[in-house]
Every structure is written in structure tokens, then in C-alpha cells.
Design an enzyme around this catalytic site. Structure first.
Site, short mmCIF file in Angstrom:
data_model
loop_
_atom_site.label_atom_id
_atom_site.label_comp_id
_atom_site.label_asym_id
_atom_site.label_seq_id
_atom_site.Cartn_x
_atom_site.Cartn_y
_atom_site.Cartn_z
N ARG A 199 0.84 -1.21 0.00
CA ARG A 199 0.00 0.00 0.00
C ARG A 199 0.87 1.26 0.00
O ARG A 199 0.62 2.18 -0.77
CB ARG A 199 -0.95 0.04 1.21
CG ARG A 199 -1.88 1.28 1.14
CD ARG A 199 -2.82 1.41 2.30
NE ARG A 199 -3.87 2.37 2.04
CZ ARG A 199 -3.82 3.67 2.33
NH1 ARG A 199 -2.75 4.18 2.90
NH2 ARG A 199 -4.84 4.46 2.05
N CYS A 200 1.89 1.29 0.85
CA CYS A 200 2.73 2.50 0.90
C CYS A 200 3.45 2.73 -0.41
O CYS A 200 3.77 3.86 -0.75
CB CYS A 200 3.82 2.41 1.94
SG CYS A 200 3.42 1.65 3.45
#
Ligand SMILES: NC(=[NH2+])NCCC[C@H](N)C(=O)O
Length: 394
Positions: free
Chosen positions: A382-383
Site C-alpha cells: 500500500r505505501c
């Protein structure tokens, strides 16, 4: 039509990634802490893992935009070049004379080389010969005259798309401050992509993208902890309401420490009504509910508050495994940091076997990627991705 992102899980169409480059090569045991890395990555291997991550996304029909391509394109424009250079040259570090010399050196570079210098930084050794400066003499050759941005690959943090709006973050950590302006600059060169609007350029309160979760259309959760301050959450909520981009914002306190630097280190959405959550925080997670006019209620337990705002009966929580050492290890290695490609279909690091197994048992399809070197900066799928366009979940 302007692309938009309204949820964490709607079918992903386009994403912005940053393939790690010269900036990772700058990390040493002496500077890693300050530059927010827990290890010294093997750069070529990190690039290979990143290429495979991008290939996985493409094989699922996702268009991948690379930040460096956008940046190089933007740096053909004189105003963009000046903005990038202004932001990189800090006279408080370099003094007036050397500052001017570094500006001149950067101004002489072509777009691709300038992009390298703005992301990878410059050491004193790499400065051209020149004036007889005290600053130059008193610095070590390997000190940075322009800091590198090794966290640039965590594109989720420096900007975020909410609806049609792309918001440049206000970064909480000095080591990451320049990322947001560089990313804004890269996008400004592509107005077709929607452009960038700051929440409020006069407002310095930090909000990082890793803290902002689009739980459902119009419903945002904002983690408040190490990176996003209460003032940041409040001003972000105000800006979202003013532009009709949200009807409810949930401010969620998270512990201020390295392991839980962003809300997405402990919880991410894996389906329209389900999140994967670190068990140690699951029961204690709370929310302040904010609605337009800045009406505030709470705090109350997070999941019922979120479900109510989302208009669903229950927000299901899949956990990382029984609380304890195994869950703590997998949370540290970003087991909770998944990227949804569609409802019930997520990308996760292969190494977090317990968490992945539990998600699969709950009916979530998990596509795994390697993250041995990529993860040394503490960030997962996600990051490492900033969604640029998603369909609405059907
Ligand atoms: N959204 C996230 N969890 N991002 C992870 C960022 C990791 C990065 N090294 C930092 O400390 O800032």
C-alpha cells in the site's frame, strides 16, 4: 473525464509508483535513522523487487505511471525547474555563496540529470570547484549539500487522490518534507492527470497519505499519530468538506512510534466491508467522528463508528493472527499493509505467511510479492503505490 479514486478497494485502473533509484544508494549506517530506514537495502535487488511488483500490477490490468517519468517530463518546463531547484537548495545549510553556486550547477543540468539530482541529492564531493567557502571546507566530502529522498518510493505518503482531487501531503518528518513538493511538481506537468491542489498552502500542519484511508465513498479515516497531527486531521477534514469530497471523517488515534507510523501500518481495507488489522490494536482502536460544520463526536470504538458512517451493518476485521510475537513480527514487516486491486483481491508481501493464510481463510484472494529489500524502509504494497484511478466497487 478526470480520473478519480473514491475507495480503497474499487477495481484499480492506474497507479503511480516510484522505481527506487540513486537516492537509495545514499543510505549508510550513519544516516539511515535520520533518513527513516531500518536497514541498508541492496539497491539492485530492491529495483528488481519493484519491477516485479509493477509487473504484477500490470498483469492485473493496472496501468503503472512511474514518478521519474512524470518528473523528467515536468522538468522540461522552466518554472518547474526553478521550483524544484529552489526547494532543494537550502541556504541555511549552504550559505549564500555556495547556495548560489549549487543553484547554478543544478540549473545547468538537463531534465533527466536534474531529476536524478533532486531525488538522489548531491554530496559536497559532487559539487563543482569554485569559491573559497568556509561551508565547503568545514563539511566532509560525503556530507549532503542537497539531501537525498530515499523514501520517495513510498508514493502513498507524499500525495493522495480523493475523488477527482489530488492532494499533496504536508510531510511530518523533515527527511521527507521535499517529497511532497517534488511530487506536486511532477504532476503539475501533466494537467491531463488532474493537477494538484494543496489542502491549504498557508497551513503547515502535517497530513501524510499513509494515514488517510478511503473507507467508502465520502467516508475517510485519518490516523493521528507520529506523522499526522490533530491540527493536520482537522484542516484536512475542513478542506474535504469544503469541496464536497467527504461527508464523514473519522480521526483515529494511533500510537506514536516507529512500528505504527501511519494508520496503514496497522489496518488496510481488503474488501468493501473488511479490513486486515493488527490484533494488538484491534480492540483499542477508537474514532472521533467529524461531519461538515466541524461537528465532532466521540471518541467511540472505531469499527461501529466506521460501519455507521459507511452505511453497512458491520466492518469485518481480519486479524494478523493471534496477538503476540508472530503478529508483532508480521505487523513490523507490513503484513497489514495490503494494496487492494479489487474488492477481495489484494497484493501482500510473501513473507507474512500467517497473515496471508488468515486472509485466504476468510475468502480474500492474496497475490504475493517479494519485499526483502523494499521492506527495509518499513513499507508494504500500500505505501509503495498511489492509486490514480479506481472504478467504484460494484
Ligand atoms: N504509508 C506507510 N506506511 N509508509 C511507510 C513509510 C516508510 C518510511 N521509511 C517512513 O518512515 O516514512
Amino acid at each position: 473525464m478526470t480520473p478519480r479514486v473514491d475507495t480503497e478497494v474499487g477495481p484499480l485502473r492506474t497507479v503511480v509508483l516510484h522505481r527506487p533509484g540513486p537516492e537509495l544508494q545514499r543510505l549508510t549506517p550513519r544516516n539511515a535513522d535520520r533518513l527513516l530506514f531500518d536497514g541498508i537495502p541492496w539497491v539492485e535487488r530492491a529495483q528488481l523487487e519493484h519491477d516485479r511488483f509493477a509487473a504484477t500490477l500490470r498483469s492485473h490490468g493496472v496501468e503503472v505511471l512511474l514518478l521519474t517519468d512524470l518528473l523528467v517530463e515536468a522538468l522540461h518546463d522552466d518554472a518547474a525547474r526553478t521550483a524544484g531547484i529552489d526547494d532543494a537548495v537550502d541556504e541555511r545549510v549552504l550559505g549564500r555563496e555556495l547556495g548560489a553556486a549549487v543553484r547554478g550547477q543544478l540549473a545547468g543540468l538537463g531534465p533527466a540529470e536534474l531529476a536524478d539530482a533532486l531525488t538522489g541529492g548531491l554530496t559536497f564531493r559532487e559539487l563543482g570547484d569554485g569559491e573559497n567557502s568556509l561551508v565547503r571546507r568545514m563539511h566532509g566530502a560525503d556530507d549532503f549539500a542537497v539531501d537525498p529522498l530515499p523514501n520517495l518510493m513510498f508514493t502513498r505518503d507524499s500525495s493522495m487522490r480523493v475523488g477527482e482531487r489530488v492532494v499533496a501531503a504536508v510531510m511530518g518528518m523533515p527527511a521527507r518534507r521535499r517529497e511532497a513538493s517534488l511530487v506536486a511538481l511532477a504532476h503539475a506537468g501533466r494537467p491531463a492527470l488532474g493537477g494538484v491542489a494543496h489542502t491549504d498552502p498557508r497551513d503547515p500542519s502535517p497530513v501524510e497519505g499513509g494515514d488517510v484511508l478511503l473507507l467508502a465513498p465520502g467516508v475517510l479515516a485519518i490516523g493521528v499519530g507520529e506523522r499526522t497531527s490533530p491540527a493536520g486531521a482537522e484542516s484536512f477534514a475542513r478542506a474535504m468538506f469544503a469541496d464536497g469530497l467527504a461527508h464523514t471523517v473519522l480521526a483515529v488515534p494511533i500510537t506514536q512510534r516507529r512500528a505504527t507510523m501511519h494508520l496503514d501500518t496497522v489496518a488496510t481495507m481488503v474488501d468493501v466491508d473488511a479490513m486486515v488489522v493488527f490484533p494488538d490494536v484491534l480492540d483499542g482502536l477508537e474514532a472521533w467522528t467529524i461531519t461538515p460544520g466541524l461537528h465532532i463526536s466521540g471518541p467511540e470504538p472505531f469499527r461501529p463508528a466506521a460501519a455507521r458512517a459507511m452505511g453497512i451493518d458491520e466492518l469485518r476485521a481480519l486479524d494478523t493472527g493471534p496477538a503476540g510475537v508472530a503478529a508483532e513480527r508480521e505487523q513490523w514487516d507490513d503484513g497489514n499493509n495490503t494494496l487492494a486491486l479489487a474488492p477481495g483481491l489484494v497484493v501482500a508481501y510473501e513473507r507474512n505467511t500467517t497473515t496471508n493464510e488468515r486472509m485466504r481463510d476468510a475468502g480474500i484472494e492474496v497475490v504475493t510479492i517479494e519485499g526483502f529489500e523494499l521492506g527495509s524502509g518499513r513499507g508494504g504494497p500500500r505505501c509503495l503505490s498511489c492509486p490514480w484511478e479506481r472504478d467504484l466497487p460494484s
